[in-house]
Design a protein around this motif. Structure first.
Motif, PDB file in Angstrom:
ATOM      1  N   ALA A 162       1.114  11.137 -11.263  1.00  0.00           N
ATOM      2  CA  ALA A 162       1.274  10.191 -11.665  1.00  0.00           C
ATOM      3  C   ALA A 162       1.490   8.963 -10.230  1.00  0.00           C
ATOM      4  O   ALA A 162       2.299   9.279 -10.108  1.00  0.00           O
ATOM      5  N   VAL A 163       1.276   7.652 -10.787  1.00  0.00           N
ATOM      6  CA  VAL A 163       1.251   6.698  -9.309  1.00  0.00           C
ATOM      7  C   VAL A 163       2.416   5.563  -9.241  1.00  0.00           C
ATOM      8  O   VAL A 163       2.702   5.126 -10.518  1.00  0.00           O
ATOM      9  N   SER A 164       3.374   5.501  -8.784  1.00  0.00           N
ATOM     10  CA  SER A 164       4.750   5.206  -8.812  1.00  0.00           C
ATOM     11  C   SER A 164       4.679   4.069  -6.842  1.00  0.00           C
ATOM     12  O   SER A 164       5.024   5.466  -6.361  1.00  0.00           O
ATOM     13  N   SER A 165       4.987   3.711  -6.905  1.00  0.00           N
ATOM     14  CA  SER A 165       5.640   2.668  -5.548  1.00  0.00           C
ATOM     15  C   SER A 165       6.982   3.206  -6.089  1.00  0.00           C
ATOM     16  O   SER A 165       7.432   3.759  -4.337  1.00  0.00           O
ATOM     17  N   ARG A 166       7.402   3.275  -6.783  1.00  0.00           N
ATOM     18  CA  ARG A 166       9.592   4.260  -6.629  1.00  0.00           C
ATOM     19  C   ARG A 166       9.135   5.626  -5.498  1.00  0.00           C
ATOM     20  O   ARG A 166      10.089   5.514  -4.752  1.00  0.00           O
ATOM     21  N   ALA A 167       8.589   6.267  -6.122  1.00  0.00           N
ATOM     22  CA  ALA A 167       8.558   7.180  -5.781  1.00  0.00           C
ATOM     23  C   ALA A 167       7.392   7.672  -4.015  1.00  0.00           C
ATOM     24  O   ALA A 167       8.138   8.298  -3.319  1.00  0.00           O
ATOM     25  N   ILE A 168       6.192   7.125  -4.000  1.00  0.00           N
ATOM     26  CA  ILE A 168       5.578   7.095  -3.289  1.00  0.00           C
ATOM     27  C   ILE A 168       5.923   6.415  -1.674  1.00  0.00           C
ATOM     28  O   ILE A 168       6.339   6.486  -0.607  1.00  0.00           O
ATOM     29  N   GLY A 169       7.108   4.895  -1.954  1.00  0.00           N
ATOM     30  CA  GLY A 169       7.620   4.139  -1.089  1.00  0.00           C
ATOM     31  C   GLY A 169       7.995   4.687   0.115  1.00  0.00           C
ATOM     32  O   GLY A 169       7.717   4.426   1.128  1.00  0.00           O
ATOM     33  N   PRO A 170       9.259   5.783  -0.324  1.00  0.00           N
ATOM     34  CA  PRO A 170      10.129   6.393   0.619  1.00  0.00           C
ATOM     35  C   PRO A 170       9.177   7.447   1.143  1.00  0.00           C
ATOM     36  O   PRO A 170       9.997   7.583   2.796  1.00  0.00           O
ATOM     37  N   THR A 171       8.370   7.371   1.330  1.00  0.00           N
ATOM     38  CA  THR A 171       6.807   8.393   2.986  1.00  0.00           C
ATOM     39  C   THR A 171       6.792   7.816   3.268  1.00  0.00           C
ATOM     40  O   THR A 171       5.873   9.059   3.986  1.00  0.00           O
ATOM     41  N   LEU A 172       6.607   6.746   2.840  1.00  0.00           N
ATOM     42  CA  LEU A 172       5.883   5.459   3.506  1.00  0.00           C
ATOM     43  C   LEU A 172       6.572   4.718   5.164  1.00  0.00           C
ATOM     44  O   LEU A 172       8.140   4.431   4.663  1.00  0.00           O
ATOM     45  N   ASP A 173       6.121   3.835   5.875  1.00  0.00           N
ATOM     46  CA  ASP A 173       6.755   3.316   7.131  1.00  0.00           C
ATOM     47  C   ASP A 173       6.437   1.701   6.458  1.00  0.00           C
ATOM     48  O   ASP A 173       5.381   1.593   7.221  1.00  0.00           O
ATOM     49  N   GLY A 174       7.354   1.165   5.587  1.00  0.00           N
ATOM     50  CA  GLY A 174       7.437   0.498   5.407  1.00  0.00           C
ATOM     51  C   GLY A 174       7.933  -0.865   4.040  1.00  0.00           C
ATOM     52  O   GLY A 174       7.862   0.034   3.470  1.00  0.00           O
TER      53      GLY A 174
END
Length: 257
Positions: A162-174
């Motif tokens: 499922a999609v969550s910016s809170r979960a995916i955010g830490p894997t990204l640069d920015g």
């Protein structure tokens, strides 16, 4: 009728009828809530798109009033950071959604864009072969969606359920905007477009009929108890087997001549 058996029976029927009546009211409350939500969704779907940064911001959850807002954005996809959302189906076929971060041209913030669905032979595969995002600067329109919650949002090997910016955010640069966007259209168009997200069903659902059904059960319980009480009273007053006088005992012995 004032016996212990009948009093306990009356209490049980009363509790049953009250429970059914409460469940009916709960279904009608859900119907009203869904109608209010549908009105907001319908208005948002019909509105012209607004810049995504007027609606979303880093670290801010999506409000109920902004769900399905029509937004636009300009930026560049980071295709290497795409997330595959497993266990997605369309018309009974298995597949995945592809979520790709879009680095916004103005602020440099990242917007998660669900670019759509693609069929796969194995919906549990964490790294299926999916179409690439367009290169260079793109202009997109889409619909705002709120983050999912729970363990299904955990990211493992660039995939989640499922999609969550809170979960995916830490894997990204920015900095990542809260929520995400379901893609409607993009320019330039990709070489292999994905199946875009389906808009929500705006029907009222089964709540109205479920509410009537529970209220019917409540009325049936009260009516059934009343009928049984009436039948018992009628029998005790003389008519039925429970109110009949005991048969006179027959005498034994020889009949006198």
């Amino acid at each position: 009728m004032l016996s212990r058996r009948w009093l306990l029976f009356a209490v049980a029927v009363g509790l049953l009828a009250y429970g059914c009546w409460w469940l009916g009211g709960w279904q009608f409350d859900r119907l009203e809530s869904r109608e209010r939500s549908n009105a907001v969704t319908e208005r948002n779907l019909a509105a012209d798109p607004v810049p995504v940064e007027d609606v979303l911001a880093p670290g801010r959850p999506v409000s109920a009033q902004d769900e399905w807002r029509h937004v636009s954005a300009v930026g560049t996809y980071d295709d290497a950071a795409s997330i595959v959302v497993r266990y997605q189906t369309r018309d009974g076929a298995s597949g995945v959604d592809v979520v790709t971060p879009l680095r916004l041209a103005g602020s440099g913030d990242l917007l998660l864009v669900d670019r759509g669905w693609v069929a796969t032979t194995n919906q549990g595969d964490s790294s299926p072969d999916v179409p690439a995002a367009p290169n260079g600067q793109v202009e997109i329109t889409g619909w705002v969606r709120a983050d999912a919650t729970g363990d299904s949002t955990a990211v493992h090997d660039r995939s989640a359920r499922a999609v969550s910016s809170r979960a995916i955010g830490p894997t990204l640069d920015g900095d990542v905007l809260g929520g995400f966007v379901d893609l409607e259209a993009e320019r330039p168009e990709p070489a292999e477009p994905l199946a875009v997200t389906e808009t929500p069903d705006l029907g009222s659902g089964p709540h109205f009929f479920y509410g009537l059904q529970w209220w019917f059960f409540a009325a049936l319980a009260v009516f059934g108890f009343g009928y049984l009480a009436y039948d018992e009273r009628r029998k005790l007053r003389g008519g039925g087997p429970s109110g009949a006088e005991p048969r006179e005992r027959q005498t034994t012995g020889a009949t006198p001549s």
